[in-house]
Design a protein around this motif. Structure first.
Motif, PDB file in Angstrom:
ATOM      1  N   LEU A 162      38.854 -22.338  -9.505  1.00 39.68           N
ATOM      2  CA  LEU A 162      38.572 -20.917  -8.489  1.00 39.68           C
ATOM      3  C   LEU A 162      39.936 -21.081  -7.964  1.00 39.68           C
ATOM      4  O   LEU A 162      40.486 -20.211  -6.664  1.00 39.68           O
ATOM      5  CB  LEU A 162      37.618 -21.668  -6.769  1.00 39.68           C
ATOM      6  N   ASP A 185      40.292 -17.281  -6.121  1.00 42.76           N
ATOM      7  CA  ASP A 185      40.056 -16.404  -6.373  1.00 42.76           C
ATOM      8  C   ASP A 185      38.603 -16.126  -5.667  1.00 42.76           C
ATOM      9  O   ASP A 185      37.857 -16.998  -6.215  1.00 42.76           O
ATOM     10  CB  ASP A 185      39.678 -16.933  -7.854  1.00 42.76           C
ATOM     11  N   ARG A 223      35.950 -15.263  -8.118  1.00 42.62           N
ATOM     12  CA  ARG A 223      35.063 -16.409  -8.501  1.00 42.62           C
ATOM     13  C   ARG A 223      34.141 -16.915  -7.447  1.00 42.62           C
ATOM     14  O   ARG A 223      33.055 -17.369  -7.802  1.00 42.62           O
ATOM     15  CB  ARG A 223      36.240 -17.333  -9.429  1.00 42.62           C
ATOM     16  N   ASP A 245      31.221 -14.978  -6.953  1.00 40.95           N
ATOM     17  CA  ASP A 245      30.233 -15.287  -8.302  1.00 40.95           C
ATOM     18  C   ASP A 245      29.374 -16.916  -7.788  1.00 40.95           C
ATOM     19  O   ASP A 245      27.834 -16.806  -8.473  1.00 40.95           O
ATOM     20  CB  ASP A 245      31.050 -14.762  -9.195  1.00 40.95           C
TER      21      ASP A 245
END
Ligand code: GLU
Length: 290
Positions: free
Chosen positions: A96, A153, A156, A159
């Motif tokens: 991440l 991030d 991510r 997600d």
């Protein structure tokens, strides 16, 4: 509400000012209303080492003068870098984080080129330039000793966690959409843990159930909620309170030494005078008159 735990978490990067008193009283009173505990945490990760002691000593003097007391042990962030490093390692292992080599000037230029406007409270959001570096290139640059920060991030993250909820006592239930807040920095060489990372870890470790703080941190709470979700930490309830303003309606700034508690004390005001003025300000839309 049994078991309410609040905290006052000042960053003593200068003398405490009347805004700190407001924040401290909010935390103390919310705990008292529920027969709970109010803890003290010193958020000193980003303070020049040479002046840390001076400001922390003055902070204790101010708190004693105001007659404010806190429960339990004081948590000091500058003693906890190993805890933050372990969390960073976990986030890295989860894929991440990515290293970012951009300087401030480069980021500013990239943003100007893209014609983006700053976020209302979080400033310019990082456009994601270094996210697209190959793993080999990033590793080579780190091995070469290039200065870098570690960014979260958020694509991510999103997600992984979707869009989790959190609750503000004034504004109700909020939905955190992680990508809106940009890829924030969680660490860099001269600052091994950012405020965002340390605050979520420490609120969890101190068992804080209710976070009271100024409304300037409302948007940042979304970042904190995202970190809580990825690190599987408990989610406190938030209470973002209004900020004190001057006569012109401008937020009182830390650098405004005239409103430091030490200067009010030196000018002959008693702790009760200052508390009364704060009460007046709250009745008057947050306008501080002294
Ligand atoms: N340390 C921050 C400050 O002094 C407050 C952070 C928080 O309450 O989460 O402004």
């Amino acid at each position: 509400m049994p078991g309410v735990v609040t905290r006052f978490a000042p960053t003593p990067s200068g003398p405490l000012h009347v805004g700190h008193l407001l924040a401290a009283l909010q935390a103390r009173r919310l705990a008292d209303v529920h027969g709970g505990a109010c803890l003290l945490r010193i958020e000193d990760i980003d303070i020049t080492r040479s002046r840390r002691h001076e400001w922390v000593d003055l902070m204790y003097e101010d708190l004693a003068w105001l007659g404010l007391h806190f429960d339990g042990e004081v948590m000091v962030q500058s003693n906890r870098f190993d805890v933050y490093a372990a969390a960073l390692a976990r986030l890295k292992a989860m894929g991440l984080l990515y290293p970012c080599f951009c300087t401030r000037a480069e980021i500013k230029a990239q943003i100007a080129e893209m014609g983006r406007a700053p976020h209302a409270t979080l400033g310019y959001l990082y456009p994601g330039t270094c996210k697209h570096l190959s793993a080999d290139e990033a590793e080579a640059r780190i091995a070469r000793g290039d200065a870098h920060a570690w960014r979260l991030d958020m694509e991510r993250v999103q997600d992984l966690i979707g869009t989790p909820l959190w609750c503000d006592m004034h504004k109700g239930v909020q939905r955190c959409v992680p990508t809106v807040y940009g890829d924030v920095i969680l660490a860099r060489k001269e600052m091994p843990a950012s405020y965002h990372l340390a605050v979520v870890i420490d609120d969890a470790e101190q068992g804080v159930t209710h976070v009271t703080r100024g409304e300037d941190l409302f948007d940042a709470t979304n970042i904190h909620r995202a970190l809580q979700a990825v690190l599987a930490l408990p989610v406190p309830t938030y209470c973002h309170h209004g900020l004190l303003k001057d006569n012109a309606g401008k937020r009182l700034a830390k650098r405004d030494g005239a409103r430091s508690l030490a200067s009010l004390r030196a000018a002959g005001y008693s702790a009760q005078d200052v508390r009364d003025s704060l009460q007046q300000a709250l009745l008057n839309g947050g306008i501080w008159k002294v």
